[in-house]
Write a protein that holds these residues in place. Structure first.
Motif, PDB file in Angstrom:
ATOM      1  N   THR A  80      47.642  38.190  41.533  1.00 13.39           N
ATOM      2  CA  THR A  80      46.610  39.121  41.516  1.00 13.39           C
ATOM      3  C   THR A  80      46.524  40.019  43.020  1.00 13.39           C
ATOM      4  O   THR A  80      46.886  39.238  43.875  1.00 13.39           O
ATOM      5  N   GLN A  92      41.129  45.626  41.277  1.00 12.32           N
ATOM      6  CA  GLN A  92      42.028  44.414  41.316  1.00 12.32           C
ATOM      7  C   GLN A  92      43.016  44.369  39.931  1.00 12.32           C
ATOM      8  O   GLN A  92      42.595  45.067  38.991  1.00 12.32           O
ATOM      9  N   GLU A  94      45.792  42.205  37.639  1.00  7.64           N
ATOM     10  CA  GLU A  94      45.921  40.988  37.224  1.00  7.64           C
ATOM     11  C   GLU A  94      47.248  41.132  36.278  1.00  7.64           C
ATOM     12  O   GLU A  94      47.183  41.812  35.449  1.00  7.64           O
TER      13      GLU A  94
END
Length: 130
Positions: A80, A92, A94
């Motif tokens: 992340t 963000q 991931e």
């Protein structure tokens, strides 16, 4: 910072489809859809903490711009990285098992909108400041 404080989930769209896309089973999807989590953001310089309380309590601690190993609320092991694109926009990313999800958090007054995108599935989760 606009994010600092506590937020309560008010509405969500396409959350079930997103959970299917990341591999969450039906029983857990039903529980997660019914939950109304509260999220608290705090920061000390570039070091942030996001505490989520609800179905499964989680704490994410990170430094802006630094990739790290993390475990998601559904148990996935991911790489992340969080970036602040402006005082009201946090992104963000991931990555896990060849997949990548993008979570865009945007604050507009007392509302926080989280838009999650994965493999063409777009989910939005809306929060109110508490």
């Amino acid at each position: 910072m606009s994010f600092i404080g506590k937020w309560k989930l008010t509405t969500q769209e396409n959350f079930d489809e997103y959970m299917k896309a990341i591999g969450v089973g039906m029983a857990n999807r039903m529980l997660a859809k019914a939950a109304t989590p509260q999220v608290e953001y705090s920061a000390d310089g570039d070091n942030w903490t996001i505490i989520t309380t609800g179905l499964r309590d989680t704490t994410a601690k990170f430094k802006v711009g630094v990739e790290q190993d993390d475990e998601t609320a559904d148990g996935r092991k991911v790489k992340t990285v969080y970036t602040l694109e402006s005082p009201i926009k946090m992104v963000q990313k991931e990555k896990w098992d060849g997949k990548e999800a993008t979570l865009v958090r945007e604050v507009h007054g007392d509302e926080l909108k989280v838009t999650i995108t994965l493999d063409g599935v777009v989910c939005t989760r809306n929060y109110k400041r508490v």
